[in-house]
Design an enzyme around this catalytic site. Structure first.
Site, PDB file in Angstrom:
ATOM      1  N   ARG A  77     -13.987   0.409  -2.847  1.00  0.00           N
ATOM      2  CA  ARG A  77     -13.115   0.628  -1.590  1.00  0.00           C
ATOM      3  C   ARG A  77     -12.758   1.752  -1.204  1.00  0.00           C
ATOM      4  O   ARG A  77     -11.742   2.636  -1.009  1.00  0.00           O
ATOM      5  CB  ARG A  77     -11.537  -0.258  -1.588  1.00  0.00           C
TER       6      ARG A  77
ATOM      7  N   ASP B  64       1.027  -1.530   0.096  1.00  0.00           N
ATOM      8  CA  ASP B  64      -0.283   0.529  -0.083  1.00  0.00           C
ATOM      9  C   ASP B  64       1.553   1.514   0.083  1.00  0.00           C
ATOM     10  O   ASP B  64       2.023   0.785   0.279  1.00  0.00           O
ATOM     11  CB  ASP B  64      -0.519  -0.053   1.194  1.00  0.00           C
TER      12      ASP B  64
ATOM     13  N   ASP C 130      -4.501   1.388   3.783  1.00  0.00           N
ATOM     14  CA  ASP C 130      -5.229   0.819   4.315  1.00  0.00           C
ATOM     15  C   ASP C 130      -5.103   0.950   5.541  1.00  0.00           C
ATOM     16  O   ASP C 130      -4.206   1.448   6.267  1.00  0.00           O
ATOM     17  CB  ASP C 130      -4.895  -0.831   3.982  1.00  0.00           C
TER      18      ASP C 130
ATOM     19  N   ASP D 139      -1.420  -2.808  -4.544  1.00  0.00           N
ATOM     20  CA  ASP D 139      -2.178  -2.860  -3.994  1.00  0.00           C
ATOM     21  C   ASP D 139      -3.512  -1.515  -3.673  1.00  0.00           C
ATOM     22  O   ASP D 139      -3.927  -1.006  -4.537  1.00  0.00           O
ATOM     23  CB  ASP D 139      -1.593  -3.496  -3.035  1.00  0.00           C
TER      24      ASP D 139
END
Length: 432
Positions: A309, A213, A256, A252
Site C-alpha cells: 500500500r 491510523d 489513509d 493499521d
C-alpha cells in the site's frame, strides 16, 4: 464549509486568478520550501491540494489563535479553541497520545487478553465472529482508548513541528469532514491499538485487525501533508507475538485518505518500517462518496522498508511522481496497488530492490483499472513496470493508460537525481 478569508488566502486567490484554471504548466524548478523556515502556504500548482482556492491552513492567524503546545491535552484543547478561525499550532517535543497511561488503564468490562484468547480460540470457538462478554468488553476498552488518542482537526488549521524532534507518539490525528488543513514537520510514531479484534473469516486462517491510523483524511478537502515522518518506531511488527498462528497486529495505516476526501497533496514525507502503509479509498462499496473524488498527489516521498500500500488506490485520480522506494527483502508484497476504478499515474519514481525481488512485484492488480507508468527506474536503470507485471502475470494483465494527464506539478526531477534528493530531504527535521 465557508472558510474565513485571511490575507494569505486573498493572495492565494489572486494567484489563482492569474493562473487560468490553476492548471497551466508549472515553473521548472522553484526552491523547495523548508518546514523550518518556509511559509506554510501550499505553492501554486503543487499537486491536487493547490486546485481552486488552494490550501493555506492557518495562515493569517492572529496571536490569540497561535499556540505552542507541549502535551497531548494542550494539543487537543488548542484544536478545539476558536472553532474554524485560522489557527497555527506549533508542536514542541513529544506529545504522548496515551497521556502516560497503559493499555491496562483502558481495559473495561473485565477484558484481559488472556481471557479473550481463551474465549475465541479457533480450536474450541470455531470460525464464527467473536461475540459475547469478552468481545463486548474488548469493544468497550477500544472505545475508551479511542477517546484518549484521537485528535480532530478543524478547518483553516496549520499544525507544524517547532524545531527538531516534534513528535506525536501513540496518537491518531483525524482530519475529518473539514477543509483547508496543513500538517508539516512532525514525526508520527506508533499509533497502536491496545485491543485488536480477532476475525476468523479474514483470509484462509483468520487475522488480527486493528484500528488507528497515524493520520487519516476523511471526507475533507484541500489538505497538504508535507515533510513528516511516519514510523512504527518503538513497536515494530517484527517484535510482536503471534496468537492463533497469526501476527498480533496492533498497527493499521500510516496515512489513509478515505470517504470522499479530495484535493490532497502529500509531499516530501518519509514512510518507514510498516506493513499497510497508505490507502486511498478504503472500500470497493464506497463509490457513492468516493467516485469523482480522492484526487491525491504524491511527490518526493520516501518509502523505506514498507510491505504494501504505497499506495493502494480505489476510484481516485492519483498522481505519484518522483517518489523513492527502498524495498526490504523480508515480506515485501507490492508498492502500487491498482484497485476498483482507480486512475493512477506513476511517473519518474525510483526503486531500490534487493537481490531476489523482481520489478514485476511493484504493481499489484486488485481490480481491473488502467494505469499509466512511465519513466520509472529500478536499481538505477529504466524499467517498464507494466510490461514487467504483465510478463509475470499473463493471465491477469493490467491495462495501459489511466486516461488523464497531471499538470499540477511544480517540478519534476530526473530519476537519476531522485534517490539522493529524496533520501536527503524527505521527512521531518531530524534530531542531531
Amino acid at each position: 464549509m465557508r472558510r474565513p478569508t485571511s490575507p494569505a488566502r486573498l493572495m492565494a486567490l489572486a494567484v489563482a486568478a492569474l493562473t487560468p484554471g490553476l492548471l497551466a504548466a508549472a515553473p521548472a524548478a522553484p526552491a523547495h520550501p523548508s518546514p523550518a523556515r518556509g511559509a506554510h502556504v501550499l505553492p501554486a500548482n503543487d499537486g491536487w491540494a493547490s486546485a481552486g482556492p488552494g490550501t493555506t491552513g492557518g495562515a493569517g492567524a492572529d496571536a490569540a489563535h497561535t499556540y505552542t503546545v507541549t502535551t497531548w491535552d494542550e494539543f487537543k484543547q488548542a484544536l478545539k479553541d476558536g472553532g474554524d478561525a485560522p489557527k497555527v499550532i506549533k508542536v514542541r517535543g513529544t506529545l504522548d497520545g496515551m497521556g502516560g497511561r497503559s493499555c491496562e488503564d483502558f481495559a473495561a468490562g473485565g477484558y484481559t487478553l488472556e481471557a479473550y484468547l481463551a474465549a475465541y480460540d479457533p480450536k474450541t470457538w470455531g470460525t464464527a465472529p467473536p461475540s459475547g462478554p469478552q468481545e463486548e468488553a474488548r469493544a468497550a476498552s477500544a472505545a475508551a482508548q479511542a477517546e484518549q488518542i484521537k485528535a480532530y482537526v478543524p478547518a483553516n488549521t496549520t499544525i507544524t513541528g517547532l524545531g527538531r524532534g516534534a513528535r506525536l507518539l501513540g496518537g491518531s490525528l483525524q482530519i475529518k469532514d473539514t477543509d483547508n488543513v496543513v500538517v508539516r514537520g512532525l514525526t508520527f510514531e506508533d499509533a497502536f491499538d491496545c485491543f485488536p479484534q480477532w476475525d476468523p473469516t479474514d483470509g484462509d486462517s483468520g487475522a488480527w485487525n486493528s484500528e488507528y491510523d497515524n493520520l487519516v483524511v476523511y471526507g475533507s478537502t484541500h489538505v497538504w501533508i508535507d515533510h513528516n515522518t511516519f514510523t512504527d518506531g518503538r513497536r515494530p511488527d517484527s517484535e510482536q507475538p503471534s496468537y492463533y498462528g497469526q501476527l498480533f497486529q496492533q498497527h493499521d495505516g500510516e496515512l489513509d485518505v478515505v470517504r470522499g476526501a479530495d484535493l490532497v497533496t502529500v509531499s516530501w514525507n518519509a514512510f518507514t518500517d510498516h506493513d499497510k502503509t497508505l490507502m486511498i479509498g478504503n472500500s470497493d462499496s464506497a463509490g457513492a462518496t468516493d467516485r469523482g473524488r480522492l484526487r491525491v498527489t504524491l511527490h518526493h516521498n520516501l518509502f523505506r522498508d514498507v510491505v504494501e500500500r504505497a499506495p493502494r488506490v480505489r476510484f481516485g485520480q492519483v498522481d505519484a511522481y518522483n517518489n523513492h522506494f527502498v524495498v526490504g527483502k523480508q515480506g515485501y508484497a507490492y508498492s502500487f496497488g491498482i484497485g476498483l476504478e482507480s486512475q493512477l499515474v506513476a511517473e519518474k519514481n525510483t526503486f531500490a530492490l534487493p537481490r531476489g525481488v523482481s520489478a514485476a512485484k511493484i504493481l499489484k492488480k486488485w481490480k481491473d483499472a488502467p494505469v499509466t507508468v512511465t519513466g520509472n527506474h529500478v536499481n538505477g536503470a529504466p524499467v517498464d513496470l507494466l510490461a514487467a507485471h504483465n510478463a509475470a502475470n499473463p493471465g491477469n494483465p493490467l491495462r495501459e493508460g489511466a486516461g488523464w494527464t497531471p499538470v499540477l506539478r511544480t517540478r519534476v526531477d530526473a530519476p537519476r537525481d531522485v534517490p539522493a534528493l529524496v533520501t536527503g530531504k524527505a521527512g521531518a527535521p531530524r534530531r542531531r
